[in-house]
Design a protein around this motif. Structure first.
Motif, mmCIF file in Angstrom:
data_model
loop_
_atom_site.group_PDB
_atom_site.id
_atom_site.type_symbol
_atom_site.label_atom_id
_atom_site.label_comp_id
_atom_site.label_asym_id
_atom_site.label_seq_id
_atom_site.Cartn_x
_atom_site.Cartn_y
_atom_site.Cartn_z
ATOM 1 N N ALA A 295 0.265 -1.299 -0.026
ATOM 2 C CA ALA A 295 -0.111 -0.036 -0.459
ATOM 3 C C ALA A 295 1.012 1.379 0.379
ATOM 4 O O ALA A 295 0.150 2.641 -0.856
ATOM 5 N N LEU A 296 2.085 1.430 0.502
ATOM 6 C CA LEU A 296 3.136 2.393 0.842
ATOM 7 C C LEU A 296 3.278 2.427 -0.566
ATOM 8 O O LEU A 296 3.949 3.637 -0.785
ATOM 9 N N THR A 297 3.924 1.448 -0.778
ATOM 10 C CA THR A 297 4.713 1.804 -2.247
ATOM 11 C C THR A 297 3.459 2.144 -3.570
ATOM 12 O O THR A 297 3.983 3.185 -4.086
ATOM 13 N N GLY A 298 2.141 1.607 -3.990
ATOM 14 C CA GLY A 298 1.696 2.578 -4.649
ATOM 15 C C GLY A 298 1.396 3.541 -4.685
ATOM 16 O O GLY A 298 1.361 4.760 -5.203
ATOM 17 N N LEU A 299 1.306 4.283 -2.955
ATOM 18 C CA LEU A 299 0.968 5.842 -2.644
ATOM 19 C C LEU A 299 1.836 6.232 -3.310
ATOM 20 O O LEU A 299 2.223 7.665 -3.874
ATOM 21 N N VAL A 300 3.247 6.224 -2.756
ATOM 22 C CA VAL A 300 4.679 7.497 -3.521
ATOM 23 C C VAL A 300 5.097 6.282 -4.484
ATOM 24 O O VAL A 300 4.603 7.385 -5.327
ATOM 25 N N GLY A 301 4.839 5.711 -5.473
ATOM 26 C CA GLY A 301 4.235 6.127 -6.989
ATOM 27 C C GLY A 301 3.887 6.801 -8.018
ATOM 28 O O GLY A 301 4.287 7.386 -8.811
ATOM 29 N N CYS A 302 3.053 7.043 -6.893
ATOM 30 C CA CYS A 302 1.069 7.763 -7.426
ATOM 31 C C CYS A 302 2.193 9.449 -7.480
ATOM 32 O O CYS A 302 1.534 10.204 -7.926
ATOM 33 N N MET A 303 2.759 9.584 -5.726
ATOM 34 C CA MET A 303 3.048 10.911 -6.129
ATOM 35 C C MET A 303 4.439 11.136 -6.076
ATOM 36 O O MET A 303 4.107 12.499 -6.709
ATOM 37 N N VAL A 304 5.405 10.189 -6.975
ATOM 38 C CA VAL A 304 6.391 10.638 -7.189
ATOM 39 C C VAL A 304 6.613 11.084 -8.340
ATOM 40 O O VAL A 304 8.204 11.572 -9.556
ATOM 41 N N SER A 305 5.053 10.139 -9.588
ATOM 42 C CA SER A 305 5.665 10.260 -10.565
ATOM 43 C C SER A 305 5.351 11.362 -11.358
ATOM 44 O O SER A 305 4.819 12.508 -10.999
ATOM 45 N N PRO A 306 6.012 12.014 -12.526
ATOM 46 C CA PRO A 306 5.845 13.242 -12.948
ATOM 47 C C PRO A 306 3.914 13.589 -13.035
ATOM 48 O O PRO A 306 3.998 14.456 -13.622
ATOM 49 N N ILE A 307 3.425 12.337 -13.615
ATOM 50 C CA ILE A 307 1.861 12.843 -14.079
ATOM 51 C C ILE A 307 1.523 11.442 -13.427
ATOM 52 O O ILE A 307 1.368 10.702 -13.242
ATOM 53 N N SER A 308 0.460 12.271 -12.803
ATOM 54 C CA SER A 308 -0.813 10.198 -12.132
ATOM 55 C C SER A 308 -1.857 11.113 -12.078
ATOM 56 O O SER A 308 -2.364 12.021 -11.324
ATOM 57 N N TRP A 309 -2.332 10.824 -13.521
ATOM 58 C CA TRP A 309 -3.975 11.019 -13.181
ATOM 59 C C TRP A 309 -5.466 10.888 -12.306
ATOM 60 O O TRP A 309 -4.298 9.200 -12.284
ATOM 61 N N ILE A 310 -5.893 11.041 -12.099
ATOM 62 C CA ILE A 310 -6.904 10.375 -10.865
ATOM 63 C C ILE A 310 -7.344 9.064 -11.721
ATOM 64 O O ILE A 310 -7.263 7.861 -10.680
ATOM 65 N N HIS A 311 -7.360 8.383 -12.661
ATOM 66 C CA HIS A 311 -7.498 7.335 -12.542
ATOM 67 C C HIS A 311 -6.325 6.113 -12.402
ATOM 68 O O HIS A 311 -6.074 5.555 -12.235
ATOM 69 N N HIS A 312 -4.743 6.868 -12.191
ATOM 70 C CA HIS A 312 -4.118 6.368 -12.121
ATOM 71 C C HIS A 312 -4.080 5.651 -10.528
ATOM 72 O O HIS A 312 -2.887 4.536 -10.180
ATOM 73 N N LEU A 313 -5.041 7.378 -10.204
ATOM 74 C CA LEU A 313 -5.070 6.259 -8.604
ATOM 75 C C LEU A 313 -6.089 5.101 -7.577
ATOM 76 O O LEU A 313 -6.221 4.905 -6.788
ATOM 77 N N VAL A 314 -5.045 4.159 -8.843
ATOM 78 C CA VAL A 314 -6.143 2.609 -8.187
ATOM 79 C C VAL A 314 -5.330 1.584 -7.181
ATOM 80 O O VAL A 314 -5.341 1.285 -6.924
ATOM 81 N N TRP A 315 -3.586 2.840 -7.173
ATOM 82 C CA TRP A 315 -3.317 2.129 -6.224
ATOM 83 C C TRP A 315 -3.554 2.281 -5.086
ATOM 84 O O TRP A 315 -2.139 2.109 -4.009
ATOM 85 N N VAL A 316 -4.254 3.056 -4.926
ATOM 86 C CA VAL A 316 -4.310 3.409 -3.548
ATOM 87 C C VAL A 316 -5.859 2.863 -2.955
ATOM 88 O O VAL A 316 -5.765 2.830 -1.399
#
Length: 446
Positions: A295-316
């Protein structure tokens, strides 16, 4: 006197009616609130495959007519999608939706299955309720409506980490490697395996990603050369960082300092997020809590990516599962469970609400909170997401089961019946000794 008795519904009928009611509410919510994206991203994939396979064009030259958007994934993803050029548009939609729904069923089972078993809930009923609630989750519904691949990538990574890596399989890491070869952002999970010192799984994932990339270069050498030397670095193909759908740290900084992107501040925030993440995931894996690490890695992956659209946040989604797990665990005190349940419900409802869209192009005042609501929530989750503590060997017997995966009582939860019997017998013997003048009487039913 005769009295009328209202007939009671059978439990199974009642459960079916509850599921039907939940799904009716979700369906009504989706009808009113869900965006109609017309499978736009699937349209990009479909058009690019047709242009590449049927018309002989360069896949990275294709743009959807009237838009600046084209194919942005590595050549391995293009090779996997190439059969799309041989089927009709509506068939492609049906396959995309079916694959997302099936993958989502597995993901939900893996994430909350242990909670269902521990609580003794009926499996089909709990799963049906959970599926309905997840369908209302904005990143999930956006992924399906766009025809995106995020759920499929989440399926590969969750299955790999929770089944293969945690189970000690020699194939552990293969799902992470394939997901990375399809879309570069899951590569953060290779870093996760390195930081937590699972060297074999890290090597397997790295080798898998490299082998898949090499195979794609053999299959499509020209496309591979264009991607790695040009298309990968052309950020204009993706979209503007200030767009409200970008809920990465880059979007937060871009909206705060629009039009000056303040890249040094962004890099500082990225390094800070990675430092907190590395500290917390090592703690999670040391405690045997693979779900929290995921879960923590999914969060940080979305946060540090150059672009994270809302549909990318399935990792939450794994973070919501962690909050549910701790909020229903009776080994936690009631107050802590109540706070975690409130936080979990708030996080879920916020990520269903489309809040950032209400502040499109409004980046001052309340818009600073509303327009960045999802990334601010991810920051809070990264810092506060609960992690199970390892057993303290100095304070009592070691637990005989993994607290992160156990679904029932463990050894120290069961009373030592032999010790209890010894103490009770000793008490009766002491009492009998003090009354030695009286004849001994048998203990009936002792």
């Amino acid at each position: 006197m005769l009295t009328a008795v209202r007939p009671k519904l059978r439990p199974r009928v009642k459960q079916v009616l509850i599921v039907a009611a939940v799904w009716a509410v979700v369906w009504a919510f989706l009808y009113v609130a869900a965006a109609r994206n017309g499978y736009f991203d699937l349209k990009v994939y479909y058009g690019a495959m047709d242009y590449w396979v049927n018309k002989g064009g360069d896949i990275y030259d294709y743009l959807v007519p009237g838009t600046p958007y084209g194919f942005t994934y590595p050549p391995f993803a293009a090779a996997l999608m190439s059969p799309m050029a041989l089927i009709g548009w509506h068939t492609a939609i049906a396959i995309s939706v079916t694959m997302n729904v099936v993958a989502l069923g597995f993901i939900i089972t893996w994430l909350i299955g242990p909670v269902i078993k521990r609580q003794g809930w009926q499996f089909w009923f709990s799963l049906a309720i959970a599926f309905g609630l997840v369908a209302a989750f904005e990143p999930v519904r956006e992924t399906v409506n766009f025809g995106q691949v995020n759920i499929l990538l989440l399926f590969m990574v969750v299955g790999d980490l929770l089944l293969l890596v945690r189970g000690g399989s020699r194939l552990g890491g293969i799902g992470v490697g394939l997901a990375t070869a399809i879309k570069l952002t899951p590569g953060v999970f290779i870093l996760y395996l390195v930081v937590t010192r699972r060297w074999r799984a890290a090597a397997v994932s790295t080798a898998t990603a490299a082998a898949a990339t090499w195979a794609a270069a053999t299959f499509a050498p020209d496309a591979s050369r264009v991607f790695w030397t040009d298309a990968m670095w052309n950020t204009d193909r993706v979209g503007s960082a200030t767009f409200v759908s970008n809920q990465a740290l880059s979007g937060l900084v871009a909206r705060l300092f629009n039009p000056d992107p303040m890249k040094p501040l962004w890099l500082l925030l990225v390094l800070g997020a990675l430092a907190v993440w590395a500290w917390r995931v090592r703690k999670a894996v040391k405690a045997g809590d693979e779900l929290a690490g995921l879960a923590l890695t999914g969060l940080v992956g979305c946060m540090v990516s150059p672009i994270s659209w809302i549909h990318h946040l399935v990792w939450v989604l794994p973070s919501i599962a962690v909050l549910l797990d701790h909020a229903t665990d009776r080994s936690n005190d009631a107050r802590r469970r109540r706070h975690l349940m409130i936080f979990g419900v708030f996080s879920y409802l916020l990520l269903c609400s489309r809040t950032p869209w209400a502040f499109h192009q409004k980046f001052d005042g309340l818009g600073l909170l509303g327009g960045n609501a999802y990334v601010l929530l991810m920051i809070a989750l990264l810092i506060t997401l609960p992690i199970r503590e390892p057993a303290d060997a100095t304070s009592g017997p070691l637990r005989k089961a993994n607290p992160a995966t156990s679904t029932g009582p463990v050894v120290e939860d069961v009373p030592d019946l032999v010790e209890i019997d010894r103490r009770v017998s000793a008490a009766f013997e002491a009492k009998d000794a003090s009354k030695s003048s009286e004849p001994a009487r048998p203990l009936v039913g002792a």
